[in-house]
Scaffold this motif. Sequence first.
Motif, PDB file in Angstrom:
ATOM      1  N   PRO A 142       0.886  -1.189   0.066  1.00 51.55           N
ATOM      2  CA  PRO A 142      -0.024  -0.128   0.147  1.00 51.55           C
ATOM      3  C   PRO A 142       0.879   1.250  -0.120  1.00 51.55           C
ATOM      4  O   PRO A 142       0.581   2.281  -0.569  1.00 51.55           O
ATOM      5  CB  PRO A 142      -0.779   0.067   1.172  1.00 51.55           C
ATOM      6  N   ARG A 198       1.739   9.009   2.899  1.00 47.92           N
ATOM      7  CA  ARG A 198       1.121   8.628   3.855  1.00 47.92           C
ATOM      8  C   ARG A 198      -0.399   9.154   4.098  1.00 47.92           C
ATOM      9  O   ARG A 198      -1.060   8.607   4.667  1.00 47.92           O
ATOM     10  CB  ARG A 198       1.810   8.447   5.238  1.00 47.92           C
ATOM     11  N   TRP A 257      -2.545   9.294   1.835  1.00 50.16           N
ATOM     12  CA  TRP A 257      -3.368   8.436   1.336  1.00 50.16           C
ATOM     13  C   TRP A 257      -3.741   7.046   2.116  1.00 50.16           C
ATOM     14  O   TRP A 257      -4.468   6.267   1.532  1.00 50.16           O
ATOM     15  CB  TRP A 257      -2.539   8.002  -0.110  1.00 50.16           C
ATOM     16  N   LEU A 258      -3.132   7.001   3.052  1.00 51.36           N
ATOM     17  CA  LEU A 258      -3.299   5.666   3.905  1.00 51.36           C
ATOM     18  C   LEU A 258      -4.163   6.045   5.229  1.00 51.36           C
ATOM     19  O   LEU A 258      -4.455   5.162   5.767  1.00 51.36           O
ATOM     20  CB  LEU A 258      -1.827   5.169   4.471  1.00 51.36           C
ATOM     21  N   ASN A 259      -4.319   7.380   5.350  1.00 47.10           N
ATOM     22  CA  ASN A 259      -5.052   7.692   6.324  1.00 47.10           C
ATOM     23  C   ASN A 259      -6.778   7.439   6.349  1.00 47.10           C
ATOM     24  O   ASN A 259      -7.351   8.245   5.741  1.00 47.10           O
ATOM     25  CB  ASN A 259      -4.711   9.086   6.659  1.00 47.10           C
ATOM     26  N   LYS A 260      -7.252   6.494   6.646  1.00 48.07           N
ATOM     27  CA  LYS A 260      -8.614   6.102   6.292  1.00 48.07           C
ATOM     28  C   LYS A 260      -9.492   7.322   7.075  1.00 48.07           C
ATOM     29  O   LYS A 260     -10.616   7.270   6.503  1.00 48.07           O
ATOM     30  CB  LYS A 260      -8.976   4.717   6.513  1.00 48.07           C
ATOM     31  N   GLY A 261      -9.217   7.541   7.966  1.00 48.62           N
ATOM     32  CA  GLY A 261     -10.039   8.651   8.915  1.00 48.62           C
ATOM     33  C   GLY A 261     -10.097   9.797   8.254  1.00 48.62           C
ATOM     34  O   GLY A 261     -11.163  10.727   8.468  1.00 48.62           O
ATOM     35  N   LYS A 262      -9.197  10.246   7.637  1.00 52.64           N
ATOM     36  CA  LYS A 262      -9.253  11.554   6.574  1.00 52.64           C
ATOM     37  C   LYS A 262      -9.539  11.271   5.106  1.00 52.64           C
ATOM     38  O   LYS A 262      -8.449  10.886   4.625  1.00 52.64           O
ATOM     39  CB  LYS A 262      -8.211  12.414   6.948  1.00 52.64           C
ATOM     40  N   THR A 263     -10.477  11.610   4.420  1.00 54.76           N
ATOM     41  CA  THR A 263     -10.599  11.725   3.229  1.00 54.76           C
ATOM     42  C   THR A 263     -10.858  13.058   2.439  1.00 54.76           C
ATOM     43  O   THR A 263     -11.044  13.809   3.061  1.00 54.76           O
ATOM     44  CB  THR A 263     -11.824  11.067   2.796  1.00 54.76           C
TER      45      THR A 263
END
Length: 502
Positions: free
Chosen positions: A361, A425, A427-433
């Motif tokens: 990822p 990273r 793009w890896l933070n699922k909490g922030k879109t």
Amino acid sequence: MISVRRRMQRAWRGSGRSATPLPKCVGRWAEGDGTALRTLDDMPGPLLLSSFWELFPRRGLTRMHQLQLEGLQRYGPMWKTHFGPILTVHVAQPALIEQVLRQEGKYPCRSDLSSWKDYRKLRGHHYGLLTSEGKEWQEVRSLLSKHMLRPKAVEAYDKTLNGVVSDLIAKLRLRRLPGGLVTDVAKDFYFFGLEGISSVLFESRIGCLDPVVPKETEHFIQCINCMFLLTLPTMAMPRWLHTCFPIPWRLFCYCWDNMFKFAKGQIDKLLKDVANNHGEGKVEGHCLAYHLSQTTLPMETVYSNITELLLAGVDTISSTFSWSLYELSRHPEMQASLRQEVLAVLEGKAVPEAADVARMPLLKATIKEVLRLYPVIPANARVNVERDIQVGGYVIPKNTLITLCQFATSRDPSVFPCHNDFLPRRWLNKGKTHHPYASLPFGVGKRSCIGRRIAELELYLALARILVEFDVRPDPEGVSVKPKTRTLLVPAEVINLQFVER
């Protein structure tokens, strides 16, 4: 009046199928709040002479990506300009870009690319995927999609592409100076990009990464570079100026002549080899040029499509790979984290496969972040050929060229915190879109890049291999490289990097 207002509300939300123009007799109202929709006469923008001045080489054509940011700052998220004889509406906000794209018709029209089409008319060539429209475009798109967009079909190219990556690594080792310095890496990556797309199209090699590059291959690359340099100037010139100032137009046509000649030669050689080796039997494998030649398309259409696919694949790979290693060289901690991910997935293997990439990822996020900062196509475009549309409170008349300012939206600080920083990273933070239309390096929808999956796979495989083989370090002289517009977004200065053996 209530039903009219409801129709207006549906259109304002951006649904292409429900966006119905309002009858003139009842007027046009935004969001049912009594605010009249505005016209292009109300839209801000520079005066005609100001637009023309910005296109002078000293100021404009190589920095058109920066003009997006300046236009946004001066006029807000929508403004109009004149690009030579062409009136253009610029849209530089993710939500407004979404409104444009959700009102596309059955056959989305990307842009006129007038000089490209003028050349084809002059020479009697057919249109390819980048220049055709309507049903003609849809037919070719459908034929290619099963070979270029289906994940399983694309995964089958990993062995072919890994062979090209091996040759690139050998070429880098050959080119290293003392200390591991390789000068002008973009040139090597340009050859790598062309060799990669050629191996997919023809299942053969054209010698881009050989110690001595064949003259016809090098000339083809020179013609691609020159053609892209001349695309914007020839589009900005009215057609009648081609006879008054013939040199740019003649050189533009000369470049296209040689690109068509090169592609036709490769296809004819392929079909001749197939006939000699297989008789009337079918070719096994994934040779795109052969499969396209076996459809109902005329051969002239096949030649045009292969020519356009060749040139489309080169800059995507070259620029993105150059920027990836440039940024990783300046962020050694990110390079180390990415290398650790690659080695953990490979578990001792030397060469990754397509299935391995699916478990990396951070590798994917790195390419996403590079394409956010340096989108290969800094501005996409649409022409609303079917009807008037409504965007941001304005009525955009039918057949208007709309520029989607993707460089500006991908660096929007309200969408991407620390917008000028290289932060994979995020793009890896699922909490922030982020807004899904803020960064669209490959476009979206029906007219998205047909070669996206192949280009991404080539980039993933190459980046993983490079990081396993080398520590990539910046130019010892510390030169900072900025982007420039050459129709596409490319490095403005030479990128030099050190490749130190691990």
